[in-house]
Enzyme design. Structure first.
Site, PDB file in Angstrom:
ATOM      1  N   GLU A  59      -5.804   1.140   5.328  1.00 40.75           N
ATOM      2  CA  GLU A  59      -6.121   1.412   6.776  1.00 40.75           C
ATOM      3  C   GLU A  59      -7.081   0.467   7.418  1.00 40.75           C
ATOM      4  OE1 GLU A  59      -4.140   2.987   8.836  1.00 40.75           O
ATOM      5  OE2 GLU A  59      -2.769   3.422   7.111  1.00 40.75           O
ATOM      6  N   THR A  79      -6.043  -6.626  11.138  1.00 44.34           N
ATOM      7  CA  THR A  79      -5.088  -7.907  11.201  1.00 44.34           C
ATOM      8  C   THR A  79      -3.577  -7.129  10.907  1.00 44.34           C
ATOM      9  OG1 THR A  79      -4.407  -9.811  10.061  1.00 44.34           O
ATOM     10  CG2 THR A  79      -4.801  -8.378   8.457  1.00 44.34           C
ATOM     11  N   TYR A  93      -9.332   8.182  13.640  1.00 41.11           N
ATOM     12  CA  TYR A  93      -8.211   7.412  13.230  1.00 41.11           C
ATOM     13  C   TYR A  93      -7.919   7.435  11.882  1.00 41.11           C
ATOM     14  CZ  TYR A  93      -4.308   4.277  12.196  1.00 41.11           C
ATOM     15  OH  TYR A  93      -3.222   3.738  11.433  1.00 41.11           O
ATOM     16  N   THR A 108     -12.648 -10.399  19.899  1.00 42.48           N
ATOM     17  CA  THR A 108     -12.239  -9.277  20.919  1.00 42.48           C
ATOM     18  C   THR A 108     -12.839  -9.065  22.294  1.00 42.48           C
ATOM     19  OG1 THR A 108     -12.393  -8.123  18.747  1.00 42.48           O
ATOM     20  CG2 THR A 108     -11.385  -6.933  20.706  1.00 42.48           C
ATOM     21  N   ASP A 117      -3.502   5.740  17.063  1.00 40.26           N
ATOM     22  CA  ASP A 117      -4.101   4.499  17.391  1.00 40.26           C
ATOM     23  C   ASP A 117      -3.183   3.969  18.737  1.00 40.26           C
ATOM     24  OD1 ASP A 117      -1.674   4.036  16.323  1.00 40.26           O
ATOM     25  OD2 ASP A 117      -2.166   2.314  15.048  1.00 40.26           O
ATOM     26  N   TRP A 135       0.849  -1.276  -0.103  1.00 39.38           N
ATOM     27  CA  TRP A 135       0.072  -0.081   0.014  1.00 39.38           C
ATOM     28  C   TRP A 135       0.806   1.351  -0.130  1.00 39.38           C
ATOM     29  CZ3 TRP A 135      -0.622  -4.034   3.417  1.00 39.38           C
ATOM     30  CH2 TRP A 135       0.045  -4.018   4.531  1.00 39.38           C
ATOM     31  N   ARG A 136       2.111   1.194   0.100  1.00 39.81           N
ATOM     32  CA  ARG A 136       3.166   2.329   0.015  1.00 39.81           C
ATOM     33  C   ARG A 136       3.466   2.574  -1.428  1.00 39.81           C
ATOM     34  NH1 ARG A 136       6.451   1.399   5.470  1.00 39.81           N
ATOM     35  NH2 ARG A 136       4.897   2.156   6.871  1.00 39.81           N
TER      36      ARG A 136
END
Ligand code: SF4
Length: 345
Positions: free
Chosen positions: A39, A45, A122, A300, A140, A26-27
């Protein structure tokens, strides 16, 4: 060391980032759509697992228009393994809104971004800074940890006031290379200032960090105790019929909303209903239990303690649809929490 410790942050972090950043898929692009997808995935993950998902996702849906128009089933399949399927559904809703309201171009304004489905503070900070060089921090847990250590701040990491104060402090030092700075903080948290084993000896903040100076790395950040996870006991039925294996969809709201699942029954572990009663409740009267296996799935906030039963039956209650094993493995977006049950087949 004063709170002015933040002023030199970009000066030390940016050169380190340019020399050490990882080559992540993604960069390769600062396109807002690509940044946003990555993002959202990274909230689900770890980086290593996100890489393959991201590449697959962007190959299948390379633009916001493709995502806005895709079939739900395609989206769920692409999202498989990432959990929190409501996020995937929000992803599509958000894409549709970006297409309808903004002609397919994500707004650069953080407040407008936050009005879109599934985009919180965020993500809005990350997208607006990385894609549009807006001086907006993306705070974050990693950034909170790094900053608590650098500053020597003992405020609980989940405190709203702390987050608000940190936002202002960070924003006041944001450089013009806003996107790179956002990513340099993320990178420091991922590679150097690790939760359990911070690598202070190779950290660009070495000599400028209160935690390192005072040996507080294992004390900071201050993390309040989490509430205990709720435990649910489930009987899961892998119903093998002459027409195939029976599945049903989960409700549209709640855990794994809208995903395919094996029929299941919540059981009171202290006073469990007999299998006959449980299966009867699902409309299965004639059956043979072939195998059973136990498994625990941890979410979670929730733990599912599951026992799966492989059951042969000729009953076909109308609430269920039948699928071949091949369809189950290749085409159906079966919730990950139930995938282990395939081992019974
Ligand atoms: S010096 Fe150590 S504790 Fe401080 S930011 Fe770097 S890795 Fe974290």
């Amino acid at each position: 060391m004063q709170t002015t410790v933040f002023f030199p942050l970009p000066e030390y972090l940016l050169p380190w980032f340019y020399a050490n950043q990882r080559n992540l898929p993604w960069r390769q692009s600062k396109n807002a759509y690509a940044v946003w997808v990555s993002e959202i995935m990274l909230q689900q993950t770890r980086v290593e697992a996100a890489k393959a998902h991201y590449i697959r996702f962007m190959q299948a849906l390379p633009t916001v228009f493709d995502l806005a128009a895709c079939e739900d089933e395609t989206l769920m399949k692409l999202w498989e393994g990432l959990g929190y399927y409501s996020r995937a559904r929000n992803l599509k809703k958000c894409a549709q809104q970006v297409v309808e309201e903004y002609g397919g171009v994500f707004p650069s304004d953080k407040k407008l971004l936050q009005k879109l489905p599934g985009i919180g503070e965020y993500t809005a900070g990350a997208v607006s800074s990385i894609a549009y060089e807006q001086k907006n921090p993306a705070i974050d847990g990693n950034v909170l940890r790094i900053c608590a250590r650098i500053e020597g701040n003992f405020a609980p990491i989940d405190s709203v006031e702390r987050k608000r104060a940190l936002y202002q402090k960070l924003q006041s030092v944001y450089p013009d290379a806003a996107g790179d700075y956002t990513q340099s903080l993320m990178e420091l948290g991922a590679l150097i200032c690790l939760p359990e084993t911070p690598k202070c000896n190779i950290c660009p903040m070495q000599g400028r960090c209160v935690a390192e100076r005072d040996g507080l790395q294992s004390t900071l950040p201050v993390i309040p105790k989490k509430a205990e996870k709720k435990k649910v006991t489930l009987s899961v039925f892998v119903l093998k019929t002459p027409k195939g294996i029976l599945l049903c969809k989960r409700p549209d709201k709640g855990v794994l909303a809208g995903m395919w699942q094996f029929p299941n029954v919540e059981v009171d572990p202290k006073n469990p209903l007999s299998l006959k009663m449980q299966l009867g409740g699902l409309g299965i009267k004639n059956y043979t239990v072939l195998k059973e296996q136990g498994h625990t799935h941890v979410f979670t906030h929730l733990i599912w303690d599951m026992t799966a039963y492989l059951v042969e039956t000729s009953d076909m209650p109308p609430a269920f649809l039948s699928f071949s094993l091949q369809e189950l493995e290749q085409n159906v977006s079966l919730a990950t929490a139930f995938k282990w049950c395939l081992r019974l087949l």
